[in-house]
Structures are given as C-alpha cells and as structure tokens.
Design a protein around this motif. Structure first.
Motif, short mmCIF file in Angstrom:
data_model
loop_
_atom_site.label_atom_id
_atom_site.label_comp_id
_atom_site.label_asym_id
_atom_site.label_seq_id
_atom_site.Cartn_x
_atom_site.Cartn_y
_atom_site.Cartn_z
N ARG A 199 0.83 -1.17 0.11
CA ARG A 199 0.01 -0.19 -0.15
C ARG A 199 0.73 1.29 0.11
O ARG A 199 1.92 1.26 0.45
CB ARG A 199 -0.97 -0.03 1.35
N LEU A 200 0.28 2.46 -0.38
CA LEU A 200 0.86 3.69 -0.22
C LEU A 200 -0.10 4.61 0.39
O LEU A 200 -1.46 4.66 0.20
CB LEU A 200 1.22 4.37 -1.66
N ALA A 201 0.46 5.09 1.75
CA ALA A 201 -0.20 5.80 2.49
C ALA A 201 0.36 7.16 2.67
O ALA A 201 1.33 7.43 2.69
CB ALA A 201 -0.35 5.15 3.99
N ASP A 234 -3.74 -8.14 -6.88
CA ASP A 234 -2.10 -8.26 -6.59
C ASP A 234 -1.56 -7.71 -5.53
O ASP A 234 -0.69 -8.06 -4.67
CB ASP A 234 -1.42 -8.03 -7.90
N TRP A 235 -2.23 -6.60 -5.18
CA TRP A 235 -1.79 -5.70 -4.06
C TRP A 235 -2.90 -5.00 -3.57
O TRP A 235 -4.14 -5.23 -3.79
CB TRP A 235 -0.66 -4.67 -4.66
N GLY A 236 -2.77 -4.18 -2.53
CA GLY A 236 -3.72 -3.27 -1.67
C GLY A 236 -4.26 -2.17 -2.57
O GLY A 236 -5.12 -2.38 -3.32
N GLY A 237 -3.77 -0.96 -2.13
CA GLY A 237 -4.22 0.36 -2.72
C GLY A 237 -3.81 1.71 -2.09
O GLY A 237 -2.78 1.51 -1.37
N ILE A 238 -4.14 2.65 -2.60
CA ILE A 238 -3.62 3.94 -2.22
C ILE A 238 -4.52 4.61 -1.19
O ILE A 238 -5.97 4.62 -1.38
CB ILE A 238 -3.27 4.88 -3.43
N TYR A 239 -3.86 5.17 0.00
CA TYR A 239 -4.79 5.80 1.02
C TYR A 239 -4.21 7.38 0.92
O TYR A 239 -3.17 7.71 1.20
CB TYR A 239 -4.55 5.23 2.40
N LEU A 240 -5.13 8.52 0.97
CA LEU A 240 -4.91 9.58 1.16
C LEU A 240 -5.78 10.06 2.95
O LEU A 240 -6.86 9.82 2.89
CB LEU A 240 -5.40 10.67 0.43
N TYR A 241 -4.90 10.47 3.74
CA TYR A 241 -5.47 10.72 5.30
C TYR A 241 -5.52 12.17 5.31
O TYR A 241 -4.27 12.96 5.44
CB TYR A 241 -4.74 10.09 6.23
N GLY A 242 -6.61 12.79 5.51
CA GLY A 242 -6.63 14.59 5.75
C GLY A 242 -7.18 14.89 6.93
O GLY A 242 -7.40 14.17 7.86
N ARG A 243 -7.40 16.26 6.87
CA ARG A 243 -7.86 16.96 8.25
C ARG A 243 -9.03 17.69 8.01
O ARG A 243 -9.48 18.32 8.84
CB ARG A 243 -6.67 17.92 8.66
N ALA A 244 -10.01 17.16 7.08
CA ALA A 244 -11.13 17.83 6.86
C ALA A 244 -12.20 16.91 7.83
O ALA A 244 -11.77 15.80 8.16
CB ALA A 244 -11.41 17.79 5.51
N GLY A 279 -5.38 -3.69 -8.04
CA GLY A 279 -5.41 -3.51 -6.55
C GLY A 279 -6.63 -4.27 -6.01
O GLY A 279 -7.06 -5.14 -6.52
N GLY A 280 -6.65 -3.96 -4.81
CA GLY A 280 -7.91 -4.54 -3.95
C GLY A 280 -7.55 -5.67 -3.00
O GLY A 280 -8.63 -6.52 -2.68
N LYS A 281 -6.42 -6.06 -2.94
CA LYS A 281 -6.16 -7.37 -2.07
C LYS A 281 -6.39 -6.81 -0.56
O LYS A 281 -6.57 -5.88 -0.15
CB LYS A 281 -4.65 -7.70 -2.26
N ASN A 282 -6.93 -7.96 0.10
CA ASN A 282 -7.38 -7.86 1.54
C ASN A 282 -8.33 -6.78 1.66
O ASN A 282 -8.43 -6.35 2.95
CB ASN A 282 -6.36 -7.64 2.25
N GLY A 283 -9.22 -6.88 0.75
CA GLY A 283 -10.44 -5.77 1.17
C GLY A 283 -10.07 -4.34 0.93
O GLY A 283 -10.77 -3.49 1.53
N VAL A 284 -8.76 -4.10 0.55
CA VAL A 284 -8.30 -2.60 0.36
C VAL A 284 -9.08 -2.04 -0.95
O VAL A 284 -9.08 -2.98 -2.10
CB VAL A 284 -6.78 -2.73 0.29
N ASP A 285 -9.40 -0.72 -0.85
CA ASP A 285 -9.79 -0.22 -2.31
C ASP A 285 -8.85 0.47 -3.04
O ASP A 285 -7.64 0.47 -2.56
CB ASP A 285 -10.73 0.97 -1.56
N GLY A 286 -9.17 0.43 -4.09
CA GLY A 286 -8.16 1.14 -5.18
C GLY A 286 -7.52 2.23 -4.77
O GLY A 286 -6.36 2.63 -4.57
N ILE A 287 -8.41 3.16 -4.31
CA ILE A 287 -7.91 4.66 -3.76
C ILE A 287 -9.03 5.01 -2.58
O ILE A 287 -9.98 4.92 -2.70
CB ILE A 287 -7.59 5.77 -4.65
N THR A 288 -8.31 5.13 -1.26
CA THR A 288 -9.29 5.52 -0.26
C THR A 288 -9.26 7.00 0.20
O THR A 288 -7.88 7.20 0.27
CB THR A 288 -9.06 4.45 0.91
N ILE A 289 -9.97 7.57 0.23
CA ILE A 289 -9.95 9.12 0.51
C ILE A 289 -10.62 9.37 2.09
O ILE A 289 -11.89 9.17 1.99
CB ILE A 289 -10.47 9.89 -0.63
#
Length: 539
Positions: A199-201, A234-244, A279-289
């Motif tokens: 994953r990339l967080a 094949d892999w998980g996904g990308i996460y963006l964590y914000g302050r909104a 992406g999408g392994k282990n219940g991870v979304d392609g991109i999670t915002i």
C-alpha cells in the motif's frame, strides 16, 4: 494518550455466542482462560528518527475482565493502565523518540497484561530502532532494475521518470512531507504470495504530487506486469488521510493512521492523469480518501481491475472530476460518513458479476453508492453531493448475472444528481431511499435528467415513486443510442447545464448533455494514453 473502550455490545454476535457456548460447557472458564494481547498491524521493529512519534494499537482481551496493563521500556515502567469492567479494550501506544538518542539505538517495549482472576497474558514485545525509517535501494524484479522503496518516508522525496520504483509492503509518507512523482513514472507494488499486501499511505499533513499528463501518465500497478501475470488483487491500494471533517469523530484511527478534523480546505496534494491497476487485495480499495479537504486535486484518474471498491470516500470535502472505474469487482465509487463534495464526468463500467450463489463477497455491489451513516441517518455533517454527467454500465441485465446495481442513494445521504446514464445492470438501475418527503419536495434531494434503461429493473423506491412519475425531473427509461458494455461514449442533449444551474457553481464545466462523454469527437478518455479499455488495451 487516548483510549477507546469496547462494551460487550461492541463484540460481534458470533463471538458472544461462542463465549456463551464455552461458558455453558465449562463453569471454570473464567479460571481456565488467560487474557490475551492482539497487535493490530504492528511490525516486529519500528524504525523512527529522533523527536518523532511511534504509534500503534493493541487489542486487549480477558473473559474474566481486564485488570492491569504494564508497559516497560528496556525493563523500566513506561506506562500503566488499570481497568474497571472491560472485557475488550483498544490500547493506543504512543512514544516520541528522545532527541539525544543516536542512530542505531534499539529500545525494547514489553506489554504485560493481567486479568481479574490473576492470570497473565503472554507478554508482547516490540522494538524501536532509532534512525531513518525508510530506504530506497537498487534491486532486481523479474530481471528488471528497480528502486526498492520500503518504510515510512519522512523526507521530501521525488520519484523520477527515468527509474522504476518498487514499493515493498506498506510505504507511508509522514511528518508533513511531500512525495513528488514525475510525469511518465511507473510505480510497481510488490505482490506477495501470502496475506501481506502493498500500500501507499499519505498521512495527515503530508502530500502526494503525482501530476502526469495525457501522454505521460503516472501508473501504479502490480510488479507482475513485468512477467505478464498481473491480475486483480495483486496488491492493496492508495490511501490519502486528511484533516477535513467527517461525522464519525473529530479524529478517526483507521488502518494504522489518523484522519479527520476541521480544515475544510486541507490539502493532501494532487493526482492528475493517474492510472491505478490490479489492486484490491485484503479488502483494500483502489484509492481510499479519508477526511481529505477541497484544496486536494483529484482529476483524470482511472481505477482499473480492482478487486474491491475502486474509489472510496469517507467524509471530507474533496471534489472529483474525470474519474473512470473500469472492471471493478466491488463498488465503483462508495461515499459515506459525511462526504460533502462535487463530482463531474464519472464513468463506471464493469463486466464482473456480483452473485449470491455461488457466494461472492462483492454481491449486491453498486457502481455508485452514497450513504451517510448506517446507524444514524441524520448524523452531522451529513453526506451531501452535487454530481453531474455520469455514465454507469453494468455486467448484463439477466438475473443470472447477479445482483449488481447502478446508483443507490440511501441511509441519509442526499444531493443534486443530474445528467445520468445507467444501463445493463442485473438489478436496480437507479434506487433512492430513506429520504423524507420534505427533503424530496423542497429540493434537498433531486434526481434529474436521467436515463435508466435495459436494466432488470430501471428504477426503484423513491427514484420510481417520486422522480420517475414527475415530468419536471426529466427522468425516463428512454435509451441512449450506442451505450453498451464496452462503449460508454455517447449522450443525449438536455437543457440542464451544471455550470449555470441552481445549486451548482463555476467548478463545474459546461456540459448540457446526459452522460459522461458527449461524443467521439469529445472523448476525454481517448485523448492521450492514460486510460484503458476493459480488455486492457489503451483507448
């Protein structure tokens, strides 16, 4: 340090039943069973620099009741916790590395737990090594030279287009730093044969600047493209964590990182002309915002062949434009928990069935799912959207193709949704529910200028009973010529133009037509090489 207590009601029903069965079988269960410490995504060794924080969660359990937790640092007491009537407890550990420690120093933290019966859990230990928490090294993957990236990036780093980068397991950007990725770059995600996923967080306060171009897109993909075996999950996904803001809490902790806050215009960076594949392994979304603010730019993004949700929004104020979700197994775009945002030019096209028999955990997946909160429809801030120019194409309208739906608005979500094409779904095409009559009649919830056709059922619930039967909304079952699985190009004209319509604003482009792509001469997905067809060829 913050703690969160779980009451017995928070325990899953299956777990409660299991405990009751065991207790009935053996009256001495409270004496026989020892407490336990269950780490949540905790590595054997954390690497962290001076004056920076190490955080993680431990789940503590004791059927006879938790009594005391003692945390030791190199044998000396670092923290203690005494419990009252807790059977389950999530302990949040926090440690800031002292500024006078030299690189290479290793600290040992040990967690000792006892229950009210005097039983002791097996101690849990973790190391903290002082030093830079990430590395970029040369490596070889499938005979291809790569730059291997591993750890927690706490520096401003640039991935250059003349290298191939290979992200190994969970890579995070922390400490208000920026990851810049040059146009034309390929970022490979390591594929594991076990349950580990890559994953990339991008954490709170940090940014990703991934601005490709239509002819030089940035591609996040499976490392197995190098040997021709890349596949969904094949892999998980990308996460963006914000302050909104979200409506779950002022601060939420999920998958190892925090998000949420009060900064409406929080900025997590920019992703433009980006493709995210396999992406999408282990219940991870392609991109999670998650709780991302409206200063963040998300434009010209394709999620290709994701096993789970392609695009996930949890709260926040970010807007999305020119989004293509292709071959998604779960939902195409799922928004909830107080997302208040805008979207235009959204395409969802999938050939993946969602079935109950045989059981497919993606059953009843939707292309576009809008919710507020499952337990409290009125939780504030409530999910509210302004969306225009959407095309959704499902995997076939026959019942044997499963239960996939097109658009579903539910559980307190509302908004203004216009210029929609929805076709070829084996269940509901468009479904609106859980909206009060007052919110329907006063214009808080509007479905307008919509064509839902050739679905097993074109409209349901309030989409059928309220919007379909009122001519002023221009909601019909009239087909749009040429729109089928494999072709999302096409539209019909309408008098509704989101750029100038009531409730919309100048963020929207002028688009007085129903659908996401006006015609072949204005096909923004085929301009350049950034977007793929269902069969994997470049458009």
């Amino acid at each position: 340090m913050k703690y969160r207590t779980f009451r017995l009601i928070d325990v899953p029903l299956l777990s409660v039943c299991a405990l009751l069965i065991i207790c009935c079988q053996d009256d001495n269960i409270f004496i026989r069973e020892a407490p336990s410490i269950l780490p949540r995504a905790v590595p054997e060794t954390f690497i962290q620099e001076q004056n920076l924080e190490v955080t993680f969660n431990l789940e503590l359990r004791a059927i006879s009741g938790l009594s005391d937790l003692v945390v030791k640092k190199d044998g000396e007491v670092y923290d203690t916790r005494t419990f009252n009537d807790d059977l389950l407890f999530i302990y949040s550990f926090s440690y800031v590395v002292e500024g006078d420690l030299v690189d290479g120093t290793i600290l040992r933290f040990t967690f000792e737990l006892t229950d009210k019966a005097g039983k002791e859990a097996v101690p849990f230990s973790v190391n903290v090594k002082v030093g830079p928490p990430f590395e970029i090294t040369d490596d070889i993957v499938f005979d291809t030279p790569v730059k291997r990236v591993k750890g927690r990036i706490n520096r401003d780093v640039t991935f250059t287009a003349d290298n191939i980068y290979w992200l190994d397991s969970i890579v995070s950007v922390e400490g208000n730093r920026t990851l810049t990725i040059e146009a034309g770059s390929t970022v490979l995600m390591r594929t594991f044969s076990n349950t580990i996923d890559s994953r990339l967080a991008i954490t709170q306060g940090s940014k990703i600047i991934a601005n490709g171009t239509k002819d030089l897109p940035i591609v996040f993909t499976s490392d197995r493209i190098l040997n021709g075996t890349a596949n969904t999950a094949d892999w998980g996904g990308i996460y963006l964590y914000g302050r909104a803001p979200t409506n779950q809490a002022s601060t939420v902790f999920e998958d190892g990182f925090r998000y949420g806050g009060s900064q409406l215009n929080d900025n997590s960076g920019s992703l433009q002309f980006v493709r995210i594949e396999y992406g999408g392994k282990n219940g991870v979304d392609g991109i999670t915002i998650l709780g991302v603010g409206d200063a963040t730019i998300l434009d010209y993004i394709q999620i290709y062949r994701c096993f789970d949700q392609a695009f996930r929004l949890k709260g926040g104020r970010v807007n999305v434009k020119h989004i293509v979700c292709t071959g998604h197994a779960g939902y195409g775009l799922w928004a909830e928990h107080g997302w208040i945002g805008k979207g235009q030019f959204l395409i969802f096209e999938t050939d993946v069935p969602a079935t109950i028999f045989p059981v497919n955990f993606q059953n009843q997946a939707r292309s576009l799912e809008l919710r507020n909160d499952a337990s409290n429809f009125n939780l504030q801030p409530a999910t509210y959207v302004r969306l225009a120019n959407i095309t959704m194409i499902g995997n076939g309208n026959a019942i044997e193709n499963g239960t996939r739906r097109g658009l579903r608005v539910r559980r307190g979500a509302m908004g203004l949704i216009h210029n929609v094409i929805c076709t070829n779904f084996p269940d509901d095409g468009v479904r609106v529910e859980d909206v009060t009559l007052a919110n329907l009649t006063n214009g808080t919830m509007v479905l307008g200028n919509t064509r839902s056709f050739f679905n097993r059922e074109d409209y349901d619930e309030q989409a059928e009973d309220f919007f379909l039967v009122r001519p002023e909304f221009n909601v019909t079952i009239d087909p749009v010529p040429g729109i089928t699985l494999g072709n999302f190009v096409g539209s019909v004209p309408t008098s509704f133009d989101p750029r100038f319509a009531t409730g919309f604003d100048s963020w929207f482009e002028s688009a007085p037509f129903i659908g996401a792509v006006r015609d072949a001469a204005n096909d923004w997905t085929a301009d350049g090489v950034w977007c793929k067809n269902l069969d994997g060829t470049i458009r």
